[in-house]
Design a protein around this motif. Structure first.
Motif, mmCIF file in Angstrom:
data_model
loop_
_atom_site.group_PDB
_atom_site.id
_atom_site.type_symbol
_atom_site.label_atom_id
_atom_site.label_comp_id
_atom_site.label_asym_id
_atom_site.label_seq_id
_atom_site.Cartn_x
_atom_site.Cartn_y
_atom_site.Cartn_z
ATOM 1 N N SER A 17 31.479 46.447 35.511
ATOM 2 C CA SER A 17 33.067 46.076 35.254
ATOM 3 C C SER A 17 33.974 46.967 35.981
ATOM 4 O O SER A 17 35.180 46.619 35.989
ATOM 5 C CB SER A 17 32.978 46.359 33.555
ATOM 6 O OG SER A 17 32.399 45.354 32.875
ATOM 7 N N THR A 25 40.535 46.686 37.713
ATOM 8 C CA THR A 25 39.544 47.042 36.903
ATOM 9 C C THR A 25 39.619 48.504 36.326
ATOM 10 O O THR A 25 38.834 48.827 35.407
ATOM 11 C CB THR A 25 38.049 47.152 37.546
ATOM 12 O OG1 THR A 25 37.960 48.179 38.635
ATOM 13 C CG2 THR A 25 37.710 45.720 38.415
ATOM 14 N N SER A 29 38.276 48.291 32.308
ATOM 15 C CA SER A 29 36.808 48.282 32.022
ATOM 16 C C SER A 29 36.413 49.247 31.147
ATOM 17 O O SER A 29 36.962 50.382 31.139
ATOM 18 C CB SER A 29 36.071 48.600 33.525
ATOM 19 O OG SER A 29 36.492 49.751 33.933
ATOM 20 N N THR B 29 35.901 37.501 38.344
ATOM 21 C CA THR B 29 37.040 37.601 37.469
ATOM 22 C C THR B 29 37.660 36.251 37.500
ATOM 23 O O THR B 29 37.639 35.386 38.329
ATOM 24 C CB THR B 29 38.244 38.500 38.198
ATOM 25 O OG1 THR B 29 39.232 38.722 37.019
ATOM 26 C CG2 THR B 29 38.641 38.285 39.381
ATOM 27 N N ARG B 169 42.246 39.178 34.385
ATOM 28 C CA ARG B 169 42.523 39.850 35.665
ATOM 29 C C ARG B 169 41.840 41.033 35.577
ATOM 30 O O ARG B 169 42.220 41.896 34.542
ATOM 31 C CB ARG B 169 44.160 39.918 35.968
ATOM 32 C CG ARG B 169 44.335 40.387 37.313
ATOM 33 C CD ARG B 169 45.912 40.240 37.646
ATOM 34 N NE ARG B 169 46.465 41.143 36.878
ATOM 35 C CZ ARG B 169 46.667 42.520 37.145
ATOM 36 N NH1 ARG B 169 46.228 43.064 38.137
ATOM 37 N NH2 ARG B 169 47.436 43.277 36.168
ATOM 38 N N LEU B 171 38.722 42.078 34.906
ATOM 39 C CA LEU B 171 37.562 41.977 34.342
ATOM 40 C C LEU B 171 36.550 41.065 35.363
ATOM 41 O O LEU B 171 36.631 39.975 35.258
ATOM 42 C CB LEU B 171 37.676 41.164 33.133
ATOM 43 C CG LEU B 171 38.106 42.061 31.777
ATOM 44 C CD1 LEU B 171 39.490 42.520 31.909
ATOM 45 C CD2 LEU B 171 37.866 41.654 30.561
ATOM 46 N N LEU B 172 35.702 41.745 36.069
ATOM 47 C CA LEU B 172 34.589 41.094 36.999
ATOM 48 C C LEU B 172 33.789 40.360 36.138
ATOM 49 O O LEU B 172 33.014 39.386 36.846
ATOM 50 C CB LEU B 172 34.062 42.287 37.855
ATOM 51 C CG LEU B 172 34.893 42.763 38.984
ATOM 52 C CD1 LEU B 172 34.362 43.870 39.400
ATOM 53 C CD2 LEU B 172 35.039 41.824 39.892
#
Lengths: 233, 231
Positions: A17, A25, A29, B29, B169, B171-172
């Motif tokens: 994350s 991020t 995260s 994302t 956006r 948040l992978l």
């Protein structure tokens, strides 16, 4: 509930994350460890074949949504939705959205000065067939600059969203193109380490190309699969 | 940020069809521009009574091609509203977030093939899946029914809860959490809540506000970070 089938956990190809090269991020995260939990009935279920009632009738051709043809190179994007045991995932929703040929999104917040194409929205969704196949017709999206760092450019990509059979299998990803050198310098793609990053790169498929009409790119999507051995308490 | 970001060179590559690479497709994302692609009209109203869900201010009307869903009738059970704000580590609202929910109907049955308990009734007017784009203030809003209890591992019974996915956006990958109701039956015995350190359980409890809505703020990070699950 003993013996409830569990889906495999995310594998090593999943990004963290927190990936500071992708600056957004950092503040978005979690810092606490995720709480590990068994999958219950909640996590192993998901909406059944009711996609018409939710997302509505399928839109598979993104080039015929407006009065004229969109500008850019027409492409066929297709593939199979599979689980990690290589079994097809049938009757599941595949949603896509993308920028136009110039790399501009039809979104009020996209203020890059590449041209808008009034004939291109760039959104669609289809249901995978009994063998997990899906297929869209679109135009090849362009690369575009973004504000992550000086001279940052996103590689051309198509956003994909899949639900799969359960809450546990939910996936949002991006499909990249095989001839794009921007992939390896993009912080979002780089959040996924090699070799797993290449799982997001489509393949030019000349066999599926329609001659004199459109090139074809194959992109198989692999969702978390059911574990071979049921979970026991 | 890594210093060499602006100077990286590209390398030759494999692709998706290489059998050595076969495995789960990694997450990426949703980015900031999902609004014309994902949240449909009515997507956040599981009662099927309104068009809440999308951010129509972010999509030119001629380019809104997503569904306008209507319910087939009022589902059974107690109609409720769920609202919350999505906040980042600094307490700033996250306007480009998207929230999804998945829940059982009022009787405690999931409308999905894997729930095969025929002794618990399905509701023909209730699916249990919803999707909402956050507002400019980072607030999301669902209308649904209060879910019934469903079984947990072993012979346990879970407290009423809603499974929640957070996208946005930055948040992978999807962050998964659970909403429980502060006055819910069986919270003390809930098999999942009991896995959560006691000091953090309150982050999973929606509180009823004066306006009647259940308020469930989502702190992506920071001092009040919401509990997220590895499932």
């Amino acid at each position: 509930m003993n013996g409830l089938l569990q889906f495999a956990r995310e594998d090593r190809g999943f990004p963290p994350s927190l990936f500071p090269d992708y600056r957004a991020t950092v503040a978005r995260s979690p810092r606490e460890a995720l709480v590990h939990m068994p999958q219950t009935l909640t996590e192993v279920t998901g909406p059944g074949p009711v996609w018409d009632k939710l997302m509505g009738p399928a839109i598979h051709d993104l080039t015929t949504q407006h009065k004229g043809a969109p500008l850019g190179q027409r492409i066929i994007v297709f593939g199979r939705v599979l689980d990690e045991n290589a079994r097809p995932v049938p009757n599941t929703i595949v949603e896509v959205w993308q920028a136009n040929a110039a790399g501009r999104y039809i979104h009020r917040k996209d203020d890059w000065d590449a041209p808008i194409d009034p004939n291109f929205t760039g959104a669609g969704h289809v249901i995978s067939d009994a063998e997990g196949n899906y297929r869209f017709i679109s135009i090849r999206p362009g690369a575009y600059p973004w504000g992550n760092h000086k001279n940052a450019w996103r590689p051309a990509h198509i956003h994909f969203s899949l639900l799969g059979p359960a809450f546990a299998t939910r996936l949002v990803t991006q499909m990249y193109f095989p001839d794009d050198p921007l992939i390896d310098i993009d912080p979002i793609a780089n959040a996924v380490p090699l070799p797993y990053r290449d799982r997001m790169v489509s393949q030019l498929d000349m066999a599926t190309t329609t001659p004199n009409w459109a090139l074809a790119y194959r992109f198989d999507i692999v969702l978390r699969g059911k574990n071979q051995t049921p979970f026991e308490e | 940020m890594t210093l060499d970001l602006e100077h990286r060179e590209a390398l030759p590559r494999h692709d998706n069809q290489n059998p050595d690479l076969f495995g789960q497709t990694p997450s990426q994302t949703v980015g900031p521009y999902f609004h014309y692609g994902l949240p449909w009209k009515g997507g956040a109203d599981l009662l099927g009574q309104s068009e809440i869900g999308p951010r129509l201010d972010l999509v030119p009307p001629e380019h809104f091609v997503l569904n306008n869903a209507h319910g087939s009738g009022m589902p059974q059970g107690e109609a409720i509203e769920i609202k919350g704000v999505v906040l980042d580590a600094d307490g700033a609202p996250v306007p480009d977030a998207m929230i999804e929910i998945w829940q059982a109907n009022a009787a405690g049955r999931y409308n999905g093939d894997a729930d095969m308990r025929e002794d618990v009734p399905l509701d023909p007017h209730f699916i249990g899946f919803g999707r909402a784009a956050a507002s400019a203030e980072g607030i999301y809003h669902f209308r649904t029914v209060r879910p019934g209890r469903v079984p947990g591992p072993g012979n346990t019974l879970q407290a009423p809860h809603v499974a929640v996915s957070v996208f946005g956006r930055g948040l992978l990958k999807r962050l998964a959490t659970r909403l429980y109701f502060a006055d819910g039956e069986g919270l003390d015995m809930d098999p999942i809540l009991s896995l959560v350190p006691e000091t953090r359980r309150h982050t999973l409890l929606a509180q009823k506000r004066d306006d009647g809505a259940w308020w469930f703020p989502i702190h992506l990070s920071g001092a009040h970070e919401t509990v997220f699950f590895d499932l």
